[in-house]
Write a protein that holds these residues in place. Structure first.
Motif, PDB file in Angstrom:
ATOM      1  N   TYR A  94      21.714  -8.580  -1.280  1.00  0.00           N
ATOM      2  CA  TYR A  94      22.330  -7.413  -0.653  1.00  0.00           C
ATOM      3  C   TYR A  94      21.649  -6.131  -1.117  1.00  0.00           C
ATOM      4  O   TYR A  94      21.602  -5.149  -0.384  1.00  0.00           O
ATOM      5  N   ILE A 129      28.824  -2.636  -2.892  1.00  0.00           N
ATOM      6  CA  ILE A 129      28.627  -4.090  -2.862  1.00  0.00           C
ATOM      7  C   ILE A 129      29.385  -4.705  -4.032  1.00  0.00           C
ATOM      8  O   ILE A 129      29.245  -4.263  -5.174  1.00  0.00           O
ATOM      9  N   TYR A 131      29.843  -7.758  -6.413  1.00  0.00           N
ATOM     10  CA  TYR A 131      29.207  -8.951  -6.956  1.00  0.00           C
ATOM     11  C   TYR A 131      30.115  -9.577  -8.007  1.00  0.00           C
ATOM     12  O   TYR A 131      30.871  -8.860  -8.678  1.00  0.00           O
TER      13      TYR A 131
END
Length: 169
Positions: A94, A129, A131
């Motif tokens: 990503y 994002i 994670y």
């Protein structure tokens, strides 16, 4: 032998002459430790010697379709077609390369010490994002080539010259 096998034998004996038989035999010796390449070279060597793909595939214990695919790859690309292509494996990251560089600069350029949870929060805030901790570990250790340890407390009772004290004892 049935009609299908007779038809396949005549059809399957066509192989391009990218290499001579002696060159294929030399490559077989060279790639003996590389199981997948060795099997593919062995099939090509058998077919180049006049064996049908059906019989050569049975000897190597692979399906006829796989044998045909290996011969087709060899005919189209030569020896390079016998090597596996792993370029399209795995999901794309990503974070792109530019973002990874920025992240590394932020982490290393700052005097603040980051642990994995801090890096995880930083990625979420800056890039949006999310994670897992395991993936953040992979990013920091493998992709960014950074080494982070869990912060620990420095002891105040540590002697001034511990090496000299150790030598005395």
């Amino acid at each position: 032998m049935n009609y299908k096998d007779m038809f396949m034998e005549k059809f399957n004996n066509k192989i391009e002459k990218h290499l001579e038989l002696s060159e294929i035999a030399d490559m077989l010796k060279e790639y003996k430790e590389y199981y997948n390449v060795y099997r593919r070279l062995l099939l090509i060597h058998m077919v180049a010697n006049g064996e049908s793909i059906v019989k050569a595939s049975k000897n190597i214990n692979i399906s006829r379709k796989t044998g045909e695919r290996w011969v087709k790859q060899y005919n189209e690309k030569g020896v390079d077609g016998l090597f596996s292509n792993y370029s399209n494996c795995g999901r794309k990251s990503y974070l792109n390369n530019q973002q990874l560089k920025e992240l590394k600069e932020i982490i290393t350029g700052n005097e603040e010490k980051y642990n994995l949870k801090d890096v995880q929060n930083l990625i979420k805030e800056k890039y949006g994002i999310t994670y897992s901790e395991k993936q953040v570990w992979v990013i920091t250790r493998q992709k960014l080539n950074l080494n982070y340890g869990k912060p620990f407390i420095k002891y105040n009772t540590r002697p001034e010259n511990p090496e000299e004290d150790l030598k005395k004892n």
